[in-house]
Design an enzyme around this catalytic site. Structure first.
Site, PDB file in Angstrom:
ATOM      1  N   ASP A  85     -12.849  15.656  28.384  1.00 39.86           N
ATOM      2  CA  ASP A  85     -11.526  15.203  27.986  1.00 39.86           C
ATOM      3  C   ASP A  85     -10.544  16.221  28.556  1.00 39.86           C
ATOM      4  O   ASP A  85     -10.915  17.329  28.940  1.00 39.86           O
ATOM      5  CB  ASP A  85     -11.406  15.068  26.465  1.00 39.86           C
ATOM      6  CG  ASP A  85     -10.227  14.164  26.086  1.00 39.86           C
ATOM      7  OD1 ASP A  85      -9.337  13.946  26.940  1.00 39.86           O
ATOM      8  OD2 ASP A  85     -10.182  13.673  24.946  1.00 39.86           O
TER       9      ASP A  85
HETATM   10  C1  BGC Z   1      -7.314  11.868  25.351  1.00 35.21           C
HETATM   11  C2  BGC Z   1      -8.162  10.995  26.237  1.00 35.21           C
HETATM   12  C3  BGC Z   1      -7.360  10.603  27.449  1.00 35.21           C
HETATM   13  C4  BGC Z   1      -6.894  11.863  28.156  1.00 35.21           C
HETATM   14  C5  BGC Z   1      -6.082  11.582  29.404  1.00 35.21           C
HETATM   15  C6  BGC Z   1      -6.716  13.044  26.094  1.00 35.21           C
HETATM   16  O1  BGC Z   1      -5.803  13.728  25.314  1.00 35.21           O
HETATM   17  O2  BGC Z   1      -8.097  12.346  24.272  1.00 35.21           O
HETATM   18  O3  BGC Z   1      -8.595   9.862  25.540  1.00 35.21           O
HETATM   19  O4  BGC Z   1      -8.127   9.773  28.270  1.00 35.21           O
HETATM   20  O5  BGC Z   1      -6.093  12.615  27.275  1.00 35.21           O
HETATM   21  O6  BGC Z   1      -4.826  11.109  29.073  1.00 35.21           O
END
Ligand code: BGC
Length: 781
Positions: A276
């Site tokens: 993530d």
């Molecule tokens: C989220 C993800 C997301 C990523 C990119 C993170 O903060 O938890 O689900 O895909 O950001 O935006």
């Protein structure tokens, strides 16, 4: 050409080319000519990736292992292989973000269909709609030139308070698995990789960047992992995103248990694991324990000391220069084999998503001007939004309203006049023409009917906060008498034939980054609902949100109640079609609806269980999540899992178990054991759809089991007066539990009861089944 011959020739080609590449290691290895196997779209992604790998320098391999921008990785320029582009998220293709940083890119061509939220899709209990949903995402992703779509997510709804419940598929692992598999297969059929997230145990947003989750093996395997496993073993998902939190002391991004043991060894995952955004915390441990692609890190926003001012801000990310430096040390803790494996996994996904194809095959498959928000996509979004509305109460058939007799309607509530799609952090979509409930009702009724809108309450907009900031606590309701907004609403409702209140949650307090502060309706809504119900009994309460909300003390006084889960671009039109009977509700609750939060399993054993204490959290309820808990503890929910009404009535009869002929050399959970046949008749006044649900109960078991578990379902569409027999398959996995001692799945010989009905608490049909022999199966079977 004969397929086997073709495969043999292809394999020969790959090994020849690889050998040529390997021999040429003076300077940069050879990229290969036009006939090189890696360029050949007829070969498998694995064959192409294996041909390409030895042609890469170490630096090129490393460049594949981390982002070079917020949503991109670096191109392989020597090979004319372009950058990989990714986009959020679960409900559509997100707007373009600046290459570095988080500000919108400010473009005018980056809109997309906002699909209803994933929890709404789960409520449809319709796997055909999950496919249709995935096709919209896949087609629009291609049109926007995205190679990886960051969704769907399917962490189990452990608590109604989780800020991301709307992005997930509810509380049941079987339901979540079926939705995930169909969604992912459809997306990937367009040459776009899905990303299953967040692996694993991201069941709350509170302290998501630091909490350590302790969960026992049974709960892990039986509740929290099945949808991920199904995504890998059935849907062949190409990418998996790790969660931010820790599990058993390790960050998910460097968890040997989750990534190496379970995902890559037991489930034989061939794709890539990505972090993530900003979720990587180390170099050697992350690399060795299974991370293949680091995204969103900003370890050193400044270029490395001595680097040219043009160098990329991601150069010092954990799997960038620091990894290269480590590899150049005498006793590098990371092996070259592991680097090759990481690179290979990235290359396979690149091959699968068209990035190795000669141009213009990697250009958008469809003209963005016609593919984005096409009439078909908008129609699909509406169909799914209609099929997601759960009718929870409908005394005296108050709904559907008859458009021929309703002459005036009061539409009440700020949520009726709010567009939700462009909020929701990473789940936000820049969509054109999102139809609000108020607009949908006006569209449906035309100008002959008087539609009076009253705001009713003010949305409490949280103070501006960072992407991961916490919400300010909600201000307590301070009203000492009816507020002017409530007075206006009451007067509108009193003077109208019928009233529709649209209340419930809104983005800002129901999204990524924080959990809801409590189970209550947002400030101002309780007073409003009670006051309006008191003056007009022909009032429908529509609640928006990603999860259940307290309905006390007014629910007994509401004649009609409908759950609406962020309906997306067409949400308002869909809602109006349900209210006026153009569409007949057929959705079911994808999560139990507790009367009070303290009835909910995560909230029964103190702060260690939720939200954690001192950075530690233990899932005390183990496998008794959702209805498993309510049933085991005999707690009456407000509404049970799987419950939802219709404007027609159905009768289920003739449950029959048809055993499948089983003749296998190796027993696996996927072996089909039987079909459950049920006859469904539409006995009411309208066409409609019913969800037949099949639950399995282990009558006697060596280990404690939940009273019953969902193991099959089918949605049946029936015209008025029509009847039909549905067949629902049950495989051996439907009878198993996970035995932590044996580290295996066990289908224990003995009696099982198979129940069928229309909710987890309305299972009128049953039959017995005797499993003759105990079967013990490894997770890898
Ligand atoms: C989220 C993800 C997301 C990523 C990119 C993170 O903060 O938890 O689900 O895909 O950001 O935006």
């Amino acid at each position: 050409m004969h397929v086997i011959l073709q495969a043999l020739m292809a394999a020969a080609l790959v090994s020849l080319a690889s050998a040529a590449a390997a021999q040429n290691n003076q300077g940069a290895p050879d990229v290969g000519d036009a006939t090189a196997a890696w360029r050949n779209p007829k070969l498998t992604p694995d064959q192409r990736a294996r041909d390409l790998l030895p042609r890469l320098t170490l630096e090129e391999k490393i460049s594949l292992l981390h982002g070079d921008g917020t949503f991109s990785t670096a191109p392989l320029t020597r090979f004319s292989i372009p950058s990989r582009w990714m986009s959020d998220g679960p409900n559509g293709v997100r707007e373009e973000i600046q290459t570095q940083g988080w500000n919108p890119a400010g473009r005018s061509d980056d809109f997309a269909t906002a699909m209803p939220s994933n929890v709404g899709l789960a409520a449809s209990f319709d796997i055909e709609l999950a496919k249709a949903y995935g096709h919209v995402i896949g087609e629009e992703a291609r049109a926007r030139n995205k190679h990886i779509m960051l969704g769907p997510g399917f962490n189990i709804m452990r608590t109604p308070l989780n800020g991301r419940n709307s992005e997930y598929f509810g509380e049941d692992p079987f339901l979540a698995s079926r939705m995930a598999v169909n969604y992912i297969q459809a997306v990937q059929s367009h040459g776009v990789a899905s990303c299953a997230k967040h692996f694993a145990l991201n069941n709350q947003e509170t302290q998501r960047n630091s909490i350590n989750v302790e969960v026992d093996d049974r709960a892990l395997r039986e509740i929290y992992l099945p949808a991920f496993k199904a995504s890998v073993t059935e849907a062949k998902v190409w990418t998996i995103m790790t969660a931010y939190n820790k599990v058993r002391g390790d960050w998910c991004s460097e968890s040997d248990l989750l990534l190496n043991q379970i995902l890559k060894k037991d489930w034989a995952f061939q794709g890539l694991v990505m972090s993530d955004w900003g979720g990587v915390h180390s170099t050697a441990k992350a690399a060795n324990n299974g991370m293949d692609l680091e995204m969103g890190s900003n370890v050193n926003a400044q270029p490395a000391r001595g680097a040219s001012p043009n160098s990329n801000p991601h150069d010092r990310d954990y799997l960038a220069a620091p990894l290269l430096e480590l590899l150049r040390t005498a006793n590098s803790p990371v092996s070259m084999d592991r680097i090759d494996d990481m690179a290979l996994r990235n290359l396979r996904v690149m091959a699968a998503t068209g990035l190795l194809d000669p141009a213009p095959a990697s250009a958008p498959a469809r003209d963005p001007r016609t593919a984005l928000m096409s009439p078909e996509h908008i129609a699909t979004a509406r169909r799914i939004a209609e099929a997601s509305c759960v009718l929870l109460k409908n005394n005296n058939n108050l709904l559907p309203f008859d458009p021929a007799t309703v002459k005036s309607i009061a539409v009440i509530g700020d949520n009726a006049n709010t567009r939700f799609a462009h909020d929701g952090n990473s789940a936000a979509i820049k969509t054109r023409n999102e139809v609000t409930p108020l607009e949908g009702i006006k569209n449906r009724l035309g100008t002959d009917v008087s539609v009076v809108y009253a705001q009713g309450y003010t949305r409490q907009n949280p103070a501006a906060r960072g992407r991961r900031g916490a919400l300010p606590a909600s201000a307590p309701a301070t009203a000492t008498g009816p507020s002017p907004l409530v007075e206006q609403a009451v007067s509108a409702a009193r003077n109208a034939d019928v009233a529709v209140i649209v209340a419930g949650l809104y983005r800002g307090q129901d999204q990524e980054g924080a959990d809801r502060p409590n189970y209550n309706l947002p400030p101002g809504q309780l007073e409003l609902i009670q006051a309006v119900l008191a003056v007009n009994p022909r009032t429908v309460v529509v609640l928006n949100g990603g999860a259940p909300i307290s309905l006390e003390p007014w629910v007994a006084n509401a004649n009609a109640l409908l759950m609406y889960w962020y309906g997306g671009t067409e949400g308002g039109n869909a809602l109006a079609r349900v209210l006026f009977g153009d569409a007949n509700p057929s959705a079911k609750l994808p999560a139990s609806w507790p009367k009070r939060l303290t009835d909910s399993p995560a909230h029964t054993s103190g702060p260690t269980s939720f939200p954690g204490q001192g950075g530690q959290q233990r899932y005390e309820e183990s496998i008794l999540v959702g209805y498993r808990w309510f049933d085991a503890k005999e707690i009456e929910p407000q509404f049970p899992f799987g419950f939802g009404l219709s404007y027609t009535t159905f009768e289920l009869s003739n449950l029959r178990l048809v055993e499948a002929p089983v003749n296998v050399s190796k027993w696996t959970p996927a072996i089909m054991m039987m079909q459950i046949e049920v006859t469904v008749a539409n006995t009411g006044p309208r066409d409609g759809a019913e969800v037949v649900q099949v639950y399995v109960q282990d009558v006697q078991s060596s280990l404690p089991r939940p009273p019953r578990e969902l193991k099959g379902f089918a949605k049946v569409h029936l015209a008025r007066g029509q009847r039909s027999t549905v067949r629902i398959p049950l495989n051996l996995g439907a009878f198993t539990y996970y035995d932590p001692e044996k580290k295996a799945w066990v289908a224990e010989a003995g009696e099982f009861t198979i129940l069928a009905g229309t909710s987890s608490r309305d299972l009128r049909l049953k039959t017995e089944y005797k499993l003759a022999e105990t079967r013990v199966m490894k997770d890898s079977d």
